[in-house]
Design a protein around this motif. Structure first.
Motif, PDB file in Angstrom:
ATOM      1  N   GLY A   1     -89.781  54.157 -15.128  1.00  0.00           N
ATOM      2  CA  GLY A   1     -89.079  52.911 -15.348  1.00  0.00           C
ATOM      3  C   GLY A   1     -89.442  52.274 -16.686  1.00  0.00           C
ATOM      4  N   LEU A   2     -88.605  51.304 -17.091  1.00  0.00           N
ATOM      5  CA  LEU A   2     -88.838  50.559 -18.318  1.00  0.00           C
ATOM      6  C   LEU A   2     -89.137  49.110 -17.985  1.00  0.00           C
ATOM      7  CD1 LEU A   2     -85.903  51.910 -20.537  1.00  0.00           C
ATOM      8  CD2 LEU A   2     -88.286  52.681 -20.530  1.00  0.00           C
ATOM      9  N   THR A   3     -90.076  48.523 -18.680  1.00  0.00           N
ATOM     10  CA  THR A   3     -90.378  47.101 -18.520  1.00  0.00           C
ATOM     11  C   THR A   3     -90.322  46.435 -19.895  1.00  0.00           C
ATOM     12  OG1 THR A   3     -92.760  47.463 -18.738  1.00  0.00           O
ATOM     13  CG2 THR A   3     -91.847  47.488 -16.515  1.00  0.00           C
ATOM     14  N   ILE A   4     -89.980  45.136 -19.885  1.00  0.00           N
ATOM     15  CA  ILE A   4     -89.866  44.370 -21.121  1.00  0.00           C
ATOM     16  C   ILE A   4     -91.165  43.613 -21.381  1.00  0.00           C
ATOM     17  CG2 ILE A   4     -88.646  42.507 -22.303  1.00  0.00           C
ATOM     18  CD1 ILE A   4     -86.975  44.961 -22.048  1.00  0.00           C
ATOM     19  N   SER A   5     -91.626  43.660 -22.624  1.00  0.00           N
ATOM     20  CA  SER A   5     -92.796  42.892 -23.041  1.00  0.00           C
ATOM     21  C   SER A   5     -92.390  42.010 -24.226  1.00  0.00           C
ATOM     22  CB  SER A   5     -93.944  43.822 -23.437  1.00  0.00           C
ATOM     23  OG  SER A   5     -95.028  43.086 -23.955  1.00  0.00           O
ATOM     24  N   PRO A   6     -92.013  40.710 -23.962  1.00  0.00           N
ATOM     25  CA  PRO A   6     -91.602  39.833 -25.065  1.00  0.00           C
ATOM     26  C   PRO A   6     -92.755  39.588 -26.039  1.00  0.00           C
ATOM     27  CG  PRO A   6     -91.042  38.898 -22.916  1.00  0.00           C
ATOM     28  CD  PRO A   6     -91.982  40.024 -22.671  1.00  0.00           C
ATOM     29  N   THR A   7     -92.441  39.552 -27.313  1.00  0.00           N
ATOM     30  CA  THR A   7     -93.440  39.275 -28.340  1.00  0.00           C
ATOM     31  C   THR A   7     -92.857  38.287 -29.343  1.00  0.00           C
ATOM     32  OG1 THR A   7     -92.704  41.076 -29.778  1.00  0.00           O
ATOM     33  CG2 THR A   7     -94.363  41.620 -28.121  1.00  0.00           C
ATOM     34  N   GLY A   8     -93.694  37.760 -30.200  1.00  0.00           N
ATOM     35  CA  GLY A   8     -93.219  36.877 -31.255  1.00  0.00           C
ATOM     36  C   GLY A   8     -93.329  35.408 -30.901  1.00  0.00           C
ATOM     37  N   SER A   9     -92.659  34.547 -31.688  1.00  0.00           N
ATOM     38  CA  SER A   9     -92.711  33.089 -31.531  1.00  0.00           C
ATOM     39  C   SER A   9     -91.313  32.561 -31.201  1.00  0.00           C
ATOM     40  CB  SER A   9     -93.223  32.434 -32.818  1.00  0.00           C
ATOM     41  OG  SER A   9     -94.476  32.937 -33.173  1.00  0.00           O
ATOM     42  N   PRO A  10     -91.015  32.240 -29.945  1.00  0.00           N
ATOM     43  CA  PRO A  10     -89.691  31.727 -29.576  1.00  0.00           C
ATOM     44  C   PRO A  10     -89.503  30.281 -30.042  1.00  0.00           C
ATOM     45  CG  PRO A  10     -91.154  31.694 -27.688  1.00  0.00           C
ATOM     46  CD  PRO A  10     -91.916  32.365 -28.781  1.00  0.00           C
ATOM     47  N   PRO A  11     -88.272  29.851 -30.214  1.00  0.00           N
ATOM     48  CA  PRO A  11     -87.996  28.455 -30.586  1.00  0.00           C
ATOM     49  C   PRO A  11     -88.528  27.483 -29.536  1.00  0.00           C
ATOM     50  CG  PRO A  11     -86.059  29.824 -30.920  1.00  0.00           C
ATOM     51  CD  PRO A  11     -87.042  30.670 -30.167  1.00  0.00           C
ATOM     52  N   ALA A  12     -88.766  26.251 -29.960  1.00  0.00           N
ATOM     53  CA  ALA A  12     -89.414  25.262 -29.088  1.00  0.00           C
ATOM     54  C   ALA A  12     -88.562  24.880 -27.893  1.00  0.00           C
ATOM     55  CB  ALA A  12     -89.772  24.021 -29.904  1.00  0.00           C
ATOM     56  N   ASN A  13     -87.223  24.900 -28.010  1.00  0.00           N
ATOM     57  CA  ASN A  13     -86.370  24.422 -26.926  1.00  0.00           C
ATOM     58  C   ASN A  13     -85.931  25.535 -25.967  1.00  0.00           C
ATOM     59  OD1 ASN A  13     -84.853  25.649 -28.893  1.00  0.00           O
ATOM     60  ND2 ASN A  13     -83.066  24.319 -28.619  1.00  0.00           N
ATOM     61  N   ILE A  14     -86.529  26.746 -26.091  1.00  0.00           N
ATOM     62  CA  ILE A  14     -86.174  27.850 -25.193  1.00  0.00           C
ATOM     63  C   ILE A  14     -87.160  27.882 -24.034  1.00  0.00           C
ATOM     64  CG2 ILE A  14     -85.869  30.343 -24.978  1.00  0.00           C
ATOM     65  CD1 ILE A  14     -83.796  29.004 -26.726  1.00  0.00           C
ATOM     66  N   GLU A  15     -86.610  27.834 -22.809  1.00  0.00           N
ATOM     67  CA  GLU A  15     -87.451  27.875 -21.616  1.00  0.00           C
ATOM     68  C   GLU A  15     -87.827  29.304 -21.257  1.00  0.00           C
ATOM     69  OE1 GLU A  15     -87.006  26.935 -16.882  1.00  0.00           O
ATOM     70  OE2 GLU A  15     -86.126  25.522 -18.308  1.00  0.00           O
ATOM     71  N   HIS A  16     -86.844  30.209 -21.281  1.00  0.00           N
ATOM     72  CA  HIS A  16     -87.109  31.627 -21.017  1.00  0.00           C
ATOM     73  C   HIS A  16     -85.930  32.451 -21.522  1.00  0.00           C
ATOM     74  CE1 HIS A  16     -85.081  30.234 -17.227  1.00  0.00           C
ATOM     75  NE2 HIS A  16     -84.357  31.333 -17.464  1.00  0.00           N
TER      76      HIS A  16
END
Length: 382
Positions: free
Chosen positions: A235-250
């Motif tokens: 299977g594949l899983t997602i690993s978010p990285t980086g700096s998201p914008p301040a107004n993003i919840e998910h």
């Protein structure tokens, strides 16, 4: 009272005697010094000096002997000793005269040939044991011998090609009668290969599998082995990285493929259940599609090599995301902080799978209605 002439004569004679004494004493000391200087002997120990055999090479085949010996050189002439010690300037050889040796096994005395008369040599050992046979040449079919790791690692051999298929083996008459088979032994191969290509020297074996003595260098053959690598789906899983914008919840992520096939050795496959895909969400404020190469290394092959990921941001205070894909998706929540940088393809966090799965239920409860509408499952991450 002595006359002055007699006194002068006596003093001159005495001076002459002292002069002669000093002269002979000086010469004697010089001779002793020269004698002590010439009596010093220098030594050198030489290792792995090849043994040269003297025999009719067209008629006989010789085997079973030690090919090198050690030689102890000594000389009072340091320059000459250095010349004979240096491999590039030496004149001597260690030889074994087999011209009158009968067929069979014999012990032969070694001798030094071409050594300077100013240098003496002592051979260690002084003799070698040789087997002399009539020389013959016969044709044999060659078979490839695969390394044991092929079976251990779970490879399946599809096809083996040996070129040329037969070779001429030159050896002794009695040795030729003992040859049971001729093999092309392959060396171990790197993991995750599906074709072996090697050029190797053949070996002659008897019925017990012991290597027999044949001409040196031995004939060479080219061996090509086509293999099927063991495979499995992971299977594949997602690993978010980086700096998201301040107004993003998910974010929600839609993957074009939920599983991929990996091929490699059995031990490698047994250690992999999922592959983590790093997705950089820095500055993503609208639904975005990215093609991401699936992390891999030299231990296994992955197919397909890349997947398409749709990244859908969900803003704070809203209950929906900008989803533009109908594929399967996953939702990742986070505190408003910088996410980790992408990992190298050959590194994987030990707790990524457990944290992803353990937080799935809590996110599902809070966004259940949204998941039903968009056909997505939820995964939360701290």
């Amino acid at each position: 009272m002595k006359k002055p002439s007699q006194s002068n004569w006596f003093s001159g004679l005495l001076a002459l005697l002292f002069s002669l004494l000093l002269f002979f004493n000086a010469n004697s000391s010089g001779n002793l010094s020269n004698m002590s200087g010439t009596s010093q002997v220098y030594d050198e120990m030489l290792y792995n000096i090849p043994v040269q055999l003297e025999y009719d090479q067209d008629k006989y085949f010789v085997s079973g002997y030690e090919e090198t010996v050690n030689v102890h050189l000594s000389s009072a002439n340091r320059i000459q000793l250095n010349l004979e010690s240096n491999e590039d300037t030496r004149n001597f050889q260690i030889v074994a005269d087999l011209t009158k040796t009968p067929l069979g096994t014999s012990e032969i005395q070694l001798r030094v040939k071409g050594l300077s008369t100013a240098v003496t040599a002592e051979i260690e050992p002084k003799t070698i044991t040789v087997t002399v046979e009539n020389k013959v040449t016969k044709s044999f079919e060659v078979e490839a011998q695969l390394p044991e790791s092929i079976e251990t690692d779970g490879y399946k051999v599809e096809k083996t090609t040996v070129s040329p298929k037969t070779v001429d083996i030159t050896t002794g008459e009695e040795t030729a009668k003992a040859i049971d088979r001729v093999i092309a032994p392959l060396s171990n191969v790197k993991q995750s290969v599906d074709t072996i290509k090697q050029t190797v020297n053949v070996q002659a074996l008897d019925t017990k599998g012991q290597v027999l003595s044949i001409e040196n260098p031995a004939p060479q053959v080219k061996v090509v082995v086509e293999l099927s690598l063991p495979s499995k789906e992971v299977g594949l899983t997602i690993s978010p990285t980086g700096s998201p914008p301040a107004n993003i919840e998910h974010y929600t992520f839609n993957l074009s493929e939920q599983k991929v096939e990996i091929r490699g050795t059995k031990s490698v496959l047994d250690a992999i259940d999922t592959i983590e895909i790093p997705v950089d969400v820095s500055n993503i404020k609208t639904s975005t599609k990215q093609k991401i190469k699936i992390p891999t290394n030299a231990d296994y092959i992955v197919s397909p090599e890349e997947v398409e990921v749709t990244i859908n941001p969900v803003f704070s205070g809203t209950s929906s995301s900008f989803s533009e894909s109908s594929g399967q998706s996953t939702t990742t929540s986070y505190s408003n902080q910088e996410l980790p940088s992408p990992l190298p393809s050959n590194e994987k966090p030990a707790n990524s799978s457990s944290s992803s799965s353990s937080s799935s239920s809590s996110s599902t409860d809070s966004t259940g209605e949204e998941g039903v509408e968009n056909g997505s499952s939820s995964v939360s991450a701290n």
